[in-house]
Design a protein around this motif. Structure first.
Motif, mmCIF file in Angstrom:
data_model
loop_
_atom_site.group_PDB
_atom_site.id
_atom_site.type_symbol
_atom_site.label_atom_id
_atom_site.label_comp_id
_atom_site.label_asym_id
_atom_site.label_seq_id
_atom_site.Cartn_x
_atom_site.Cartn_y
_atom_site.Cartn_z
ATOM 1 N N ARG A 1 -2.868 -14.397 -44.473
ATOM 2 C CA ARG A 1 -1.930 -15.494 -44.201
ATOM 3 C C ARG A 1 -2.631 -16.754 -43.668
ATOM 4 O O ARG A 1 -2.119 -17.849 -43.795
ATOM 5 N N LEU A 2 -3.797 -16.571 -43.076
ATOM 6 C CA LEU A 2 -4.513 -17.723 -42.533
ATOM 7 C C LEU A 2 -5.447 -18.365 -43.551
ATOM 8 O O LEU A 2 -5.861 -19.521 -43.368
ATOM 9 N N THR A 3 -5.789 -17.638 -44.628
ATOM 10 C CA THR A 3 -6.762 -18.173 -45.576
ATOM 11 C C THR A 3 -6.291 -18.184 -47.028
ATOM 12 O O THR A 3 -6.974 -18.740 -47.891
ATOM 13 N N ASP A 4 -5.168 -17.550 -47.314
ATOM 14 C CA ASP A 4 -4.731 -17.429 -48.696
ATOM 15 C C ASP A 4 -3.235 -17.687 -48.788
ATOM 16 O O ASP A 4 -2.541 -17.779 -47.773
ATOM 17 N N ARG A 5 -2.730 -17.773 -49.989
ATOM 18 C CA ARG A 5 -1.288 -17.930 -50.197
ATOM 19 C C ARG A 5 -0.580 -16.589 -50.091
ATOM 20 O O ARG A 5 -1.173 -15.558 -50.450
ATOM 21 N N PRO A 6 0.665 -16.568 -49.636
ATOM 22 C CA PRO A 6 1.375 -17.684 -48.995
ATOM 23 C C PRO A 6 0.855 -17.891 -47.572
ATOM 24 O O PRO A 6 0.790 -16.943 -46.787
ATOM 25 N N GLU A 7 0.479 -19.085 -47.256
ATOM 26 C CA GLU A 7 -0.106 -19.381 -45.949
ATOM 27 C C GLU A 7 0.970 -19.407 -44.871
ATOM 28 O O GLU A 7 2.073 -19.884 -45.079
ATOM 29 N N SER A 8 0.623 -18.886 -43.711
ATOM 30 C CA SER A 8 1.539 -18.915 -42.569
ATOM 31 C C SER A 8 0.751 -18.649 -41.293
ATOM 32 O O SER A 8 0.318 -17.517 -41.050
ATOM 33 N N THR A 9 0.553 -19.688 -40.525
ATOM 34 C CA THR A 9 -0.176 -19.535 -39.263
ATOM 35 C C THR A 9 0.577 -18.608 -38.313
ATOM 36 O O THR A 9 -0.032 -17.788 -37.619
ATOM 37 N N VAL A 10 1.894 -18.742 -38.292
ATOM 38 C CA VAL A 10 2.722 -17.912 -37.406
ATOM 39 C C VAL A 10 2.537 -16.433 -37.730
ATOM 40 O O VAL A 10 2.285 -15.603 -36.837
ATOM 41 N N VAL A 11 2.645 -16.075 -39.004
ATOM 42 C CA VAL A 11 2.495 -14.677 -39.407
ATOM 43 C C VAL A 11 1.063 -14.205 -39.177
ATOM 44 O O VAL A 11 0.830 -13.080 -38.727
ATOM 45 N N GLY A 12 0.092 -15.083 -39.470
ATOM 46 C CA GLY A 12 -1.308 -14.711 -39.275
ATOM 47 C C GLY A 12 -1.598 -14.362 -37.822
ATOM 48 O O GLY A 12 -2.242 -13.344 -37.525
ATOM 49 N N ILE A 13 -1.127 -15.179 -36.918
ATOM 50 C CA ILE A 13 -1.345 -14.924 -35.490
ATOM 51 C C ILE A 13 -0.599 -13.664 -35.048
ATOM 52 O O ILE A 13 -1.133 -12.835 -34.300
ATOM 53 N N ALA A 14 0.643 -13.510 -35.527
ATOM 54 C CA ALA A 14 1.433 -12.328 -35.161
ATOM 55 C C ALA A 14 0.766 -11.055 -35.650
ATOM 56 O O ALA A 14 0.746 -10.035 -34.938
ATOM 57 N N ALA A 15 0.195 -11.080 -36.853
ATOM 58 C CA ALA A 15 -0.479 -9.900 -37.396
ATOM 59 C C ALA A 15 -1.725 -9.572 -36.572
ATOM 60 O O ALA A 15 -2.019 -8.396 -36.300
ATOM 61 N N ALA A 16 -2.462 -10.601 -36.169
ATOM 62 C CA ALA A 16 -3.659 -10.382 -35.347
ATOM 63 C C ALA A 16 -3.279 -9.774 -33.995
ATOM 64 O O ALA A 16 -3.941 -8.851 -33.497
ATOM 65 N N ILE A 17 -2.201 -10.277 -33.408
ATOM 66 C CA ILE A 17 -1.735 -9.739 -32.126
ATOM 67 C C ILE A 17 -1.293 -8.285 -32.292
ATOM 68 O O ILE A 17 -1.594 -7.427 -31.454
ATOM 69 N N ALA A 18 -0.580 -8.003 -33.389
ATOM 70 C CA ALA A 18 -0.126 -6.627 -33.644
ATOM 71 C C ALA A 18 -1.315 -5.684 -33.751
ATOM 72 O O ALA A 18 -1.286 -4.560 -33.227
ATOM 73 N N ALA A 19 -2.376 -6.124 -34.435
ATOM 74 C CA ALA A 19 -3.574 -5.292 -34.570
ATOM 75 C C ALA A 19 -4.191 -5.010 -33.195
ATOM 76 O O ALA A 19 -4.573 -3.871 -32.883
ATOM 77 N N LEU A 20 -4.268 -6.044 -32.356
ATOM 78 C CA LEU A 20 -4.842 -5.875 -31.017
ATOM 79 C C LEU A 20 -3.983 -4.955 -30.156
ATOM 80 O O LEU A 20 -4.508 -4.167 -29.355
ATOM 81 N N VAL A 21 -2.663 -5.046 -30.307
ATOM 82 C CA VAL A 21 -1.756 -4.191 -29.544
ATOM 83 C C VAL A 21 -1.992 -2.715 -29.889
ATOM 84 O O VAL A 21 -2.062 -1.855 -29.003
ATOM 85 N N VAL A 22 -2.123 -2.431 -31.178
ATOM 86 C CA VAL A 22 -2.356 -1.046 -31.611
ATOM 87 C C VAL A 22 -3.676 -0.524 -31.051
ATOM 88 O O VAL A 22 -3.747 0.597 -30.523
ATOM 89 N N LEU A 23 -4.724 -1.326 -31.150
ATOM 90 C CA LEU A 23 -6.038 -0.913 -30.651
ATOM 91 C C LEU A 23 -6.024 -0.744 -29.134
ATOM 92 O O LEU A 23 -6.610 0.192 -28.587
ATOM 93 N N ALA A 24 -5.320 -1.651 -28.445
ATOM 94 C CA ALA A 24 -5.236 -1.578 -26.989
ATOM 95 C C ALA A 24 -4.461 -0.341 -26.541
ATOM 96 O O ALA A 24 -4.821 0.318 -25.556
ATOM 97 N N ALA A 25 -3.390 -0.014 -27.264
ATOM 98 C CA ALA A 25 -2.593 1.167 -26.928
ATOM 99 C C ALA A 25 -3.424 2.435 -27.069
ATOM 100 O O ALA A 25 -3.327 3.364 -26.255
ATOM 101 N N THR A 26 -4.261 2.469 -28.094
ATOM 102 C CA THR A 26 -5.122 3.632 -28.304
ATOM 103 C C THR A 26 -6.200 3.705 -27.229
ATOM 104 O O THR A 26 -6.519 4.786 -26.730
#
Length: 261
Positions: A222-247
């Motif tokens: 979402r940050l580098t390709d279509r369909p572009e969306s900074t909001v979704v890109g950041i949310a996906a990155a946060i979701a990934a960090l949340v999963v790793l942090a929970a583990t």
């Protein structure tokens, strides 16, 4: 034919079917690859929650793991209570995966949603049983728990992408801001699912890494390709960090009898 032999034979047959399904999905046996099938509904740029193309390379260690697991079943470990309790479920996951590939190639996307949902549930039950019956060796933990942990983590993320692709293919095309909000909500659900896995299955590195991988590549897409969306890109990155942090947190408070593969 005793039950151990029947189960081993079923797992082997399921692995062969899985290999054939994979060849079909890759277009080796003719026709387009899965990402180009169904009018490109599952392509990396089809929806806001589609992972970037490199994400799908995770299938390589998963498929190799399933092959090694199948061979592993023909050793003495295949007669252990642990493998007797999970072998049929493992075979079912391979059959479901092959069916998903064939169904997508046929263009039956809503059927593919039902199949991938059944796959996630089957993997969830399988991993739960593996957690309740810990491996007796590091090798078994890596081959069995590691393989199916990766499998569960990746398919959990892929299910979100599959549902979104099916909705878009069916004509559901909301305005961009609505699509972004809905995608962020789905990403939050995915993060919550990762936290649930960490709570119920313990610090499963395979599950967390696969989910983090999938969510991370959604962010890249979402940050580098279509369909572009900074909001979704950041949310996906946060979701990934949340999963790793929970583990990581679960590693500091492991459940009784829980392994970390």
């Amino acid at each position: 034919m005793n039950s151990d032999f029947a189960r081993r034979l079923a797992i082997t047959a399921a692995e062969i079917l899985c290999i054939i399904g994979t060849m079909v999905g890759l277009g080796v046996l003719g026709g387009p690859e899965v990402q180009q099938a169904s009018g490109g509904a599952l392509a990396a740029d089809a929806t806001y929650i589609a992972p970037a193309a490199p994400a799908f390379s995770i299938w390589t260690p998963i498929y190799l793991g399933l092959l090694v697991y199948t061979i592993w079943q023909w050793r003495a470990v295949g007669e252990s209570p642990r493998h007797r309790a999970t072998g049929w479920l493992a075979a079912a996951t391979m059959v479901l995966n092959a069916l998903w590939l064939l169904v997508v190639r046929a263009g039956w996307l809503w059927v593919s949603v039902a199949i991938i949902a059944a796959l996630v549930l089957t993997l969830g039950v399988l991993m739960s049983r593996l957690t309740s019956m810990p491996a007796e060796s590091t090798l078994d933990r890596v081959i069995t728990d590691g393989t199916f942990g990766l499998y569960l983590g990746w398919v959990s993320v892929a299910t979100c992408a599959n549902i979104a692709a099916t909705l878009v293919d069916s004509g559901f095309e909301p305005q961009k801001w609505v699509a972004e909000i809905l995608t962020v909500i789905v990403l939050a659900v995915a993060a919550g699912l990762g936290m649930l896995y960490a709570d119920r299955l313990g610090p499963r590195l395979g599950v967390a890494l696969a989910m983090g991988w999938g969510l991370g590549w959604i962010a890249v897409g979402r940050l580098t390709d279509r369909p572009e969306s900074t909001v979704v890109g950041i949310a996906a990155a946060i979701a990934a960090l949340v999963v790793l942090a929970a583990t990581a947190a679960a590693r500091r408070r492991p459940l009784p009898h829980t392994r970390t593969a």
